[in-house]
Design an enzyme around this catalytic site. Structure first.
Site, PDB file in Angstrom:
ATOM      1  CG  HIS A 169      13.446  80.025 -47.745  1.00  0.00           C
ATOM      2  ND1 HIS A 169      12.865  80.030 -46.491  1.00  0.00           N
ATOM      3  CD2 HIS A 169      13.840  78.752 -47.963  1.00  0.00           C
ATOM      4  CE1 HIS A 169      12.905  78.807 -45.996  1.00  0.00           C
ATOM      5  NE2 HIS A 169      13.475  78.007 -46.866  1.00  0.00           N
ATOM      6  CB  CYS A 170      19.362  80.204 -47.975  1.00  0.00           C
ATOM      7  SG  CYS A 170      20.788  79.273 -48.556  1.00  0.00           S
ATOM      8  N   PRO A 171      17.550  77.308 -48.971  1.00  0.00           N
ATOM      9  CG  PRO A 171      17.259  76.090 -50.934  1.00  0.00           C
ATOM     10  CD  PRO A 171      17.381  77.472 -50.418  1.00  0.00           C
TER      11      PRO A 171
END
Lengths: 395, 145
Positions: A169-171
Site C-alpha cells: 500500500h503506497c501512501p
C-alpha cells in the site's frame, strides 16, 4: 399481481455500498484509499518543482542551450503525471467479498474438511493447498472477505480489501499497488527518477552557466527557485531512484514487495518462487507487458431500490450491472430457496435484497430477460422516466 | 433449442447450489487462467466426457493465447507505454480481443452442445469475480434438475 403505484428511490451506483475503506470519485470511476494527504503532497511536490523549473530555468536554458530542453521536460512531466494518476485512480485488483451464499458454501466446505478432526483438538487453520508449478502453495482464508485468497493475493488492512497480486500500500500514490496498477506504479517511479535527475542536472548546468556570466551569488538571487528545486530533487533522488532500483530487482525475479518482505521465496526449505520464469527478460515482459486485466469489482452498476407502499405488492429490489453483465438481476422465487440472494445476483445485488424475497413468480416472468449473449452488450438499465408500473414489470 | 436455451437462462437466475457444477482452476502452470479437465461426476449422465474435455481444453487454449508473453505482447506493451497508455482509448488490447472470442465460443458451445442437454456454461468474465467454491474463479456449469 396488481400493479400498484410504488415510490421509487433514487438510483444509486454500487460503489456507494461497497464494503472496504476506499473513497470513490467521478461516480465510481476513480478509486482511492481513504487517507489522501500524502498523495496531495506528492502532487504538490511534483507540480511545484516542475513549475519552478519551467519558470526559472527553462527560459535561460532554452535560449542559451536548446529549446528541446523544456520540451522534453514537459513531455516527461506529463508522462509522470499520467502514470501517477493512473496508479492512484485505478482499481489495483480488489477482490470482491464473498456474498452471503458463497460465504455459507465455503463455510460448509471447511466444516466438511474439518469433520475428521477428533473432538477436543483444535481444528486446523483454514488453509487450502494448491500445487503451482510442482510446488505446494498455501491459500489462506480471509476472515474479512470470507474467501480463500487466490495465489499472490493479500489483504490490505488500510483499504480493508483483498487485492490480487498485492505488492504494497503506497501512501504516496494514495492507493494499493496490485496486479492491475503495478506497471503504472513502476513506470511512475521510473519516470519520476528520470525527471528528478533531469531537473537536478539542468539546475546544476543552469547555475554553472549563469555563474560564469553573473557570478554565483547573483545567479541564486536571480533564480531563487533553483535552491528549492535542488533541495527537493536531492532528497527525492535518493528515495525514488532507490525504489525504482528495488522494483526493477523485484520485477526481474517476478516477486512482489509483500513476498519479499515476508521472505516467501527466500530459499529456505527449498522453497522457490513458482511464478518466476527463471528468465529475467520473460519476467520483465510478463509484469510490464502482460495483459491489462479488467476490474472484477463492480463499481458503476446501477442499483435501483424501490420501496413498497402497499401491502399487496412487494417492491422487488432490482438492479442491473454495467457492461459485462447483460442479464437483469434475478430474485429467487422458489419457496425452498435459501433466504439469501442466489449465486447469480452477485454483480447486481446487495445483501439488503434478502428483505424482498416474497416476490411473486408472475412478476419474475414479466421481467425482461436479455439473452446471455456477448458480455459487451449494454445492460438493461432502468431508465428514469419510465412509469412505476413499467418498472415493476421491467425487472 | 432456443426455448430450452431461454429456460436455461431463467434457470441461471434461480439455480440454487445443487444445480451447479464447478470446474476448478488448474494452478499447475502458475496463475494463468486454466481449468481442470477432470470430468465432474455430476455430469456423468448428462454429457459425453470427450465433448466436455474438448470444451475445457479449447477454453484453456484461448486463455493461454490471451496471456501469452511473446513478441506481440511486448510490442503492444512498448507502444502503449510510449503513448502513456492513451492508445487504449482507441485500440482494444489483445487480451480483450481474446476475451470476446471466448465469449462467442462459449455462447456457440452453449447453443449447439450444452443447451440441448440441459446444461449451461457461464462465461467466467461475466461472473467477473472470485466465486463460489474452493478456488478462484471456477468455470460454472448449470444444469436443470
Amino acid at each position: 399481481m396488481s400493479a400498484v403505484m410504488i415510490s421509487k428511490k433514487a438510483a444509486s451506483r454500487r460503489w456507494e455500498k461497497l464494503p472496504g475503506k476506499n473513497t470513490f470519485c467521478c461516480d465510481g470511476r476513480v478509486m482511492m484509499a481513504r487517507q489522501k494527504g500524502v498523495f496531495y503532497l506528492t502532487l504538490f511536490l511534483i507540480v511545484g518543482t516542475c513549475a519552478l523549473f519551467f519558470a526559472f530555468e527553462c527560459p535561460y536554458l532554452a535560449l542559451h542551450l536548446s529549446p528541446a530542453i523544456p520540451v522534453f521536460a514537459i513531455l516527461l512531466f506529463l508522462f509522470v503525471m499520467a502514470m501517477l494518476l493512473r496508479t492512484s485512480f485505478s482499481d489495483p485488483g480488489v477482490l470482491p467479498r464473498a456474498l452471503p451464499e458463497e460465504a455459507t458454501f465455503i463455510e460448509m466446505e471447511i466444516e466438511a474438511a474439518n469433520a475428521n478432526v477428533p473432538a477436543g483438538q483444535r481444528p486446523p487453520p483454514r488453509i487450502r493447498n494448491v500445487q503451482i508449478n510442482s510446488q505446494i502453495v498455501k491459500l489462506k482464508y480471509c476472515y474479512t472477505c470470507k474467501i480463500f485468497r487466490p495465489p499472490r493475493a493479500s489483504h490490505c488492512s488500510i483499504c480493508d480489501n483483498c487485492v490480487d497480486r498485492f505488492d504494497h500500500h503506497c501512501p504516496w500514490v494514495g492507493n494499493c499497488v496490485g496486479k492491475r496498477n503495478y506497471r503504472y506504479f513502476y513506470l511512475f517511479t521510473l519516470s519520476l527518477s528520470l525527471l528528478t535527475i533531469y531537473i537536478f542536472a539542468f539546475d546544476i548546468v543552469h547555475v554553472v552557466l549563469r555563474s560564469v556570466d553573473s557570478g554565483f551569488v547573483n545567479t541564486l538571487k536571480e533564480t531563487p527557485g533553483t535552491v528549492l528545486e535542488v533541495l527537493v530533487c536531492f532528497f527525492t533522488l535518493w528515495s525514488v531512484v532507490g525504489l525504482t532500483g528495488f522494483h526493477t530487482y523485484l520485477i526481474s525475479l517476478n516477486q512482489t514487495t509483500n513476498e519479499d518482505i515476508k521472505g516467501s521465496w527466500s530459499g529456505k526449505n527449498r522453497v522457490q518462487n513458482p511464478y518466476s520464469h527463471k528468465n529475467i527478460i520473460k519476467n520483465c515482459c510478463e509484469v510490464l507487458c502482460g495483459p491489462a486485466y479488467p476490474s472484477v469489482l463492480d463499481r458503476r452498476g446501477l442499483m435501483v431500490e424501490e420501496l413498497p407502499t402497499s401491502a399487496s405488492l412487494d417492491g422487488p429490489t432490482a438492479s442491473s450491472s454495467s457492461s459485462k453483465n447483460s442479464i437483469a438481476a434475478a430474485q429467487s422465487t422458489k419457496t425452498t430457496a435459501p433466504l439469501i440472494p442466489n449465486e447469480h445476483t452477485p454483480e447486481d445485488v446487495k445483501p439488503g435484497i434478502a428483505a424482498s424475497l416474497e416476490k411473486s413468480h408472475t412478476s419474475e416472468e414479466e421481467r425482461m430477460p436479455t439473452p446471455l449473449n456477448t458480455p459487451c452488450k449494454s445492460p438493461t438499465q432502468d431508465r428514469g422516466p419510465s412509469s412505476p408500473k413499467e418498472k415493476v414489470q421491467k425487472l | 433449442v432456443s426455448v430450452q436455451f431461454h429456460n436455461l437462462q431463467e434457470l441461471r437466475h434461480n439455480a440454487s447450489l445443487s444445480n451447479k457444477v464447478f470446474v476448478q482452476r488448474d494452478y499447475t502452470e502458475g496463475t494463468v487462467c486454466k481449468f481442470q479437465t477432470k470430468f465432474p461426476s455430476e455430469l456423468d449422465s448428462r454429457i459425453e466426457r470427450t465433448l466436455f474435455e474438448d470444451t475445457v481444453k479449447t477454453l484453456n487454449n484461448y486463455y493461454a493465447e490471451a496471456e501469452k508473453i511473446g513478441g506481440q505482447s511486448y510490442l503492444e506493451g512498448c507502444l502503449a507505454c510510449a503513448t502513456a497508455y492513451l492508445i487504449f482509448l482507441c485500440m482494444e488490447t489483445r487480451y480483450e480481443k481474446v476475451l470476446k472470442k471466448i465469449s462467442h465460443y462459449i455462447q456457440e458451445q452453449n447453443e449447439k452442445i450444452y443447451a440441448p442437454r440441459g446444461l449451461l456454461i457461464t462465461d467466467p468474465i461475466e461472473r467477473g469475480r472470485a466465486s463460489l467454491g474452493s478456488s478462484f474463479d471456477p468455470l460454472i456449469l448449470i444444469y436443470s434438475a
